[in-house]
Design an enzyme around this catalytic site. Structure first.
Site, PDB file in Angstrom:
ATOM      1  N   HIS A 266       0.848  -1.202   0.000  1.00 22.79           N
ATOM      2  CA  HIS A 266       0.000   0.000   0.000  1.00 22.79           C
ATOM      3  C   HIS A 266       0.877   1.244   0.000  1.00 22.79           C
ATOM      4  CE1 HIS A 266       0.688  -1.407   4.121  1.00 22.79           C
ATOM      5  NE2 HIS A 266       0.770  -0.133   4.466  1.00 22.79           N
TER       6      HIS A 266
ATOM      7  N   HIS B 239       1.123   5.183   0.930  1.00 23.12           N
ATOM      8  CA  HIS B 239       0.522   6.191   1.820  1.00 23.12           C
ATOM      9  C   HIS B 239       0.570   7.550   1.130  1.00 23.12           C
ATOM     10  CE1 HIS B 239       0.770   3.970   5.805  1.00 23.12           C
ATOM     11  NE2 HIS B 239       1.644   3.262   5.117  1.00 23.12           N
TER      12      HIS B 239
HETATM   13  P1  AMP Z   1       2.061   0.085   7.280  1.00 19.78           P
HETATM   14  O1  AMP Z   1       2.873   0.273   8.536  1.00 19.78           O
HETATM   15  O2  AMP Z   1       2.653   0.814   6.108  1.00 19.78           O
HETATM   16  O3  AMP Z   1       1.803  -1.374   7.017  1.00 19.78           O
HETATM   17  O4  AMP Z   1       0.704   0.822   7.550  1.00 19.78           O
HETATM   18  C1  AMP Z   1      -0.521   0.186   7.683  1.00 19.78           C
HETATM   19  C2  AMP Z   1      -1.540   1.267   7.779  1.00 19.78           C
HETATM   20  O5  AMP Z   1      -2.813   0.662   7.662  1.00 19.78           O
HETATM   21  C3  AMP Z   1      -1.519   2.020   9.107  1.00 19.78           C
HETATM   22  O6  AMP Z   1      -1.341   3.406   8.834  1.00 19.78           O
HETATM   23  C4  AMP Z   1      -2.884   1.711   9.717  1.00 19.78           C
HETATM   24  O7  AMP Z   1      -3.422   2.817  10.398  1.00 19.78           O
HETATM   25  C5  AMP Z   1      -3.712   1.340   8.502  1.00 19.78           C
HETATM   26  N1  AMP Z   1      -4.818   0.431   8.745  1.00 19.78           N
HETATM   27  C6  AMP Z   1      -4.784  -0.730   9.438  1.00 19.78           C
HETATM   28  N2  AMP Z   1      -6.013  -1.315   9.422  1.00 19.78           N
HETATM   29  C7  AMP Z   1      -6.826  -0.513   8.682  1.00 19.78           C
HETATM   30  C8  AMP Z   1      -8.191  -0.563   8.289  1.00 19.78           C
HETATM   31  N3  AMP Z   1      -8.986  -1.569   8.649  1.00 19.78           N
HETATM   32  N4  AMP Z   1      -8.684   0.456   7.540  1.00 19.78           N
HETATM   33  C9  AMP Z   1      -7.888   1.484   7.167  1.00 19.78           C
HETATM   34  N5  AMP Z   1      -6.592   1.583   7.491  1.00 19.78           N
HETATM   35  C10 AMP Z   1      -6.061   0.615   8.244  1.00 19.78           C
END
Ligand code: AMP
Ligand code: ZN
Length: 144
Positions: A100, A102
């Site tokens: 993903h 950001h």
């Molecule tokens: P990463 O550390 O790059 O894997 O970031 C994962 C991101 O996903 C974090 O910023 C979380 O806040 C976000 N996240 C986790 N679960 C959900 C969800 N169900 N809906 C939206 N964002 C999420």
């Protein structure tokens, strides 16, 4: 789809999300724990863990969506800039193992740091080491 993947479950509508963009290959939704208003995640709909796992066409669509959405997100929250970044792999802080991007809106004097702040100590690399690294990357990228 990976059964135990939260982002696959969002793609399948099994868990809710604030979806802001969707096409055949890509979904974008607000981060549930935002670092700034408008913090948006952009994912390929197919499950791939890291950037290197994403097939070229899907990667192109994901980057196209990031390119398209970034100025829209900035405008909506009246941001002064943004950081657009991937935590690519656990060592880089990736917690959700579905690739993903950001989009994190930034504001003058928001107290945040540039993307340079995410890595550890800067390595002390000699010119010949930098030359070797550049040559190896160029070779890997198919440059003469
Ligand atoms: P990463 O550390 O790059 O894997 O970031 C994962 C991101 O996903 C974090 O910023 C979380 O806040 C976000 N996240 C986790 N679960 C959900 C969800 N169900 N809906 C939206 N964002 C999420
Ligand atoms: Zn997934």
């Amino acid at each position: 789809m990976a059964e135990d993947c939260i982002f696959c479950q969002i793609v399948d509508g099994e868990i809710p999300a604030r979806v802001v963009y969707e096409d055949a290959d890509v979904l974008a939704f607000l981060d549930a724990n935002p670092l700034a208003p408008g913090h948006t995640l952009v994912i390929p709909k197919d499950h791939h863990e890291r950037l290197g796992d994403v097939p070229p066409e899907s990667g192109e669509m994901m980057f196209a969506a990031l390119h398209y959405l970034t100025p829209i997100v900035e405008d909506v929250v009246d941001a002064d800039g943004s950081n657009v970044a991937f935590n690519n792999g656990e060592a880089a802080g990736q917690e959700v193992p579905h690739v993903h991007g950001h989009i994190i809106p930034r504001f003058d004097d928001d107290g945040g740091r540039p993307v340079h702040a995410v890595a550890g100590e800067r390595p002390d690399l000699a010119d010949d080491e930098l030359d070797d690294i550049a040559d190896s990357i160029a070779e890997g990228a198919g440059e003469e």
